[in-house]
Motif scaffolding. Structure first.
Motif, PDB file in Angstrom:
ATOM      1  N   MET A   1       0.843  -1.189   0.000  1.00 20.54           N
ATOM      2  CA  MET A   1       0.000   0.000   0.000  1.00 20.54           C
ATOM      3  C   MET A   1       0.876   1.236   0.000  1.00 20.54           C
ATOM      4  SD  MET A   1      -3.377   0.059   2.293  1.00 20.54           S
ATOM      5  CE  MET A   1      -2.630   0.796   3.719  1.00 20.54           C
TER       6      MET A   1
ATOM      7  N   LEU B   1      -0.622   4.418  -1.463  1.00 18.54           N
ATOM      8  CA  LEU B   1      -1.888   4.789  -0.834  1.00 18.54           C
ATOM      9  C   LEU B   1      -1.585   5.439   0.496  1.00 18.54           C
ATOM     10  CD1 LEU B   1      -4.943   4.733  -1.005  1.00 18.54           C
ATOM     11  CD2 LEU B   1      -4.902   2.559   0.174  1.00 18.54           C
TER      12      LEU B   1
ATOM     13  N   LEU C   1      -6.825   2.697   7.191  1.00 15.21           N
ATOM     14  CA  LEU C   1      -6.893   2.694   5.731  1.00 15.21           C
ATOM     15  C   LEU C   1      -7.350   1.334   5.191  1.00 15.21           C
ATOM     16  CD1 LEU C   1      -3.669   4.720   4.856  1.00 15.21           C
ATOM     17  CD2 LEU C   1      -6.044   5.529   4.862  1.00 15.21           C
TER      18      LEU C   1
ATOM     19  N   ILE D   1     -10.594   0.712   2.915  1.00 16.65           N
ATOM     20  CA  ILE D   1     -10.520   0.046   1.617  1.00 16.65           C
ATOM     21  C   ILE D   1     -11.516  -1.112   1.551  1.00 16.65           C
ATOM     22  CG2 ILE D   1      -9.059  -1.414   0.157  1.00 16.65           C
ATOM     23  CD1 ILE D   1      -6.689   0.354   1.094  1.00 16.65           C
TER      24      ILE D   1
ATOM     25  N   HIS E   1     -14.503  -1.427  -1.115  1.00 15.55           N
ATOM     26  CA  HIS E   1     -14.630  -2.629  -1.945  1.00 15.55           C
ATOM     27  C   HIS E   1     -16.049  -3.184  -1.868  1.00 15.55           C
ATOM     28  CE1 HIS E   1     -14.235  -6.896  -3.025  1.00 15.55           C
ATOM     29  NE2 HIS E   1     -13.205  -6.530  -3.770  1.00 15.55           N
TER      30      HIS E   1
ATOM     31  N   GLU F   1      -7.533   0.345  -7.476  1.00 10.31           N
ATOM     32  CA  GLU F   1      -6.572  -0.610  -6.923  1.00 10.31           C
ATOM     33  C   GLU F   1      -5.300  -0.668  -7.767  1.00 10.31           C
ATOM     34  OE1 GLU F   1      -8.922  -4.150  -6.774  1.00 10.31           O
ATOM     35  OE2 GLU F   1      -9.676  -3.739  -4.750  1.00 10.31           O
TER      36      GLU F   1
ATOM     37  N   MET G   1      -3.169   1.888  -5.374  1.00 11.23           N
ATOM     38  CA  MET G   1      -2.694   0.910  -4.408  1.00 11.23           C
ATOM     39  C   MET G   1      -1.505   0.100  -4.922  1.00 11.23           C
ATOM     40  SD  MET G   1      -6.394  -0.435  -3.012  1.00 11.23           S
ATOM     41  CE  MET G   1      -5.629  -1.642  -1.934  1.00 11.23           C
TER      42      MET G   1
ATOM     43  N   ARG H   1     -11.690   8.329  -5.566  1.00  9.71           N
ATOM     44  CA  ARG H   1     -10.887   8.947  -4.503  1.00  9.71           C
ATOM     45  C   ARG H   1     -11.749   9.783  -3.565  1.00  9.71           C
ATOM     46  NH1 ARG H   1      -6.544  10.611  -9.030  1.00  9.71           N
ATOM     47  NH2 ARG H   1      -5.255   8.706  -8.981  1.00  9.71           N
TER      48      ARG H   1
ATOM     49  N   PHE I   1     -13.526   7.402  -1.381  1.00 14.56           N
ATOM     50  CA  PHE I   1     -12.606   6.815  -0.414  1.00 14.56           C
ATOM     51  C   PHE I   1     -12.309   7.786   0.721  1.00 14.56           C
ATOM     52  CE2 PHE I   1      -8.197   5.826   1.003  1.00 14.56           C
ATOM     53  CZ  PHE I   1      -8.461   4.604   1.571  1.00 14.56           C
TER      54      PHE I   1
END
Length: 248
Positions: free
Chosen positions: A1, A4, A157, A161, A165, A181, A185, A214, A217
């Motif tokens: 990661m 990220l 984080l 994620i 997902h 991803e 990522m 983003r 997220f």
């Protein structure tokens, strides 16, 4: 990661509305609500606590794993999280103090609750944590306080994620997720043009979909932080520290 990081999501965002966080729900009078909140907290705090026990209390991996599992068993048995007072400290500071007390007492009594005494917690890749701890030590960044915080951030984080997902899969946005991803990522992300070719879409669509994902997220990260905070002030401090976000 590797790619990220928090800095990638430091743009100004709106904070979610105040709601009953996990930290507050763990003090609920409803047993099912308390149990679900405790499980969610364990998912985030297992890795930071394991790292803390390994380094601060100088335990071998197997013993650190047993002590970490034992702490959660003991915390659930005594309803420890329900005793948290947000006026006295941050929740994660409270957790660390409780861990220190548990480990000292467990070691003094020479007790071990093997693998959590049969309790079921989230599956944790101890080898993965050990690899990170080794890298941190090699980088001369082995301060237990720093490592606890880094593992905590990483767990936040990872939880965010997982939520992204689940939501995107349920909404049929698998390509959006795949783009995120592959680009955000990945240690060596492809170019937007390469992603467009892979998925048979225009490069402009890659740009738009990545920007939208983003944003989603960042919102989920804020939701996760809010769930892990005992007060609104603590939440805002954590959000600023992690995302660099200005409070509206």
């Amino acid at each position: 990661m590797t790619s990220l990081g928090a800095k990638s999501y430091s743009r100004r965002v709106s904070f979610p509305a105040t709601h009953l966080s996990l930290v507050r729900r763990v003090r609920s009078n409803d047993a099912d609500t308390r149990a679900r909140a405790q499980d969610a907290l364990a998912a985030v705090y297992w890795a930071p606590i394991y790292a803390h026990v390994r380094l601060t209390h100088r335990q071998e991996p197997a013993d650190a794993e047993d002590l970490t599992q034992g702490f959660f068993v003991d915390a659930l048995r005594r309803d420890l999280f329900a005793r948290y007072d947000p006026e006295r400290a941050r929740f994660r500071t409270f957790v660390r103090r409780c861990v220190d007390s548990y480990v000292v007492n467990a070691l003094q009594a020479e007790r071990r609750l093997k693998r959590g005494g049969g309790a079921s917690f989230v599956p944790i890749d101890v080898a993965d944590i050990e690899t990170r701890l080794t890298i941190e030590r090699d980088d001369d960044a082995s301060d237990p306080d720093v490592l606890f915080h880094r593992e905590w951030v990483r767990s936040v984080l990872v939880a965010a994620i997982a939520t992204l997902h689940d939501r995107y899969q349920a909404a049929g946005r698998g390509v959006h997720l795949a783009l995120f991803e592959r680009y955000d990522m990945s240690d060596e992300p492809p170019t937007y043009a390469e992603l467009a070719a892979e998925h048979g879409i225009p490069a402009t669509q890659v740009t738009n979909w990545l920007a939208a994902t983003r944003r989603d997220f960042r919102v989920i990260v804020l939701e996760t932080l809010r769930d892990l905070s005992g007060t609104d002030d603590e939440f805002r401090e954590e959000a600023r520290a992690l995302l660099g976000s200005a409070v509206p």
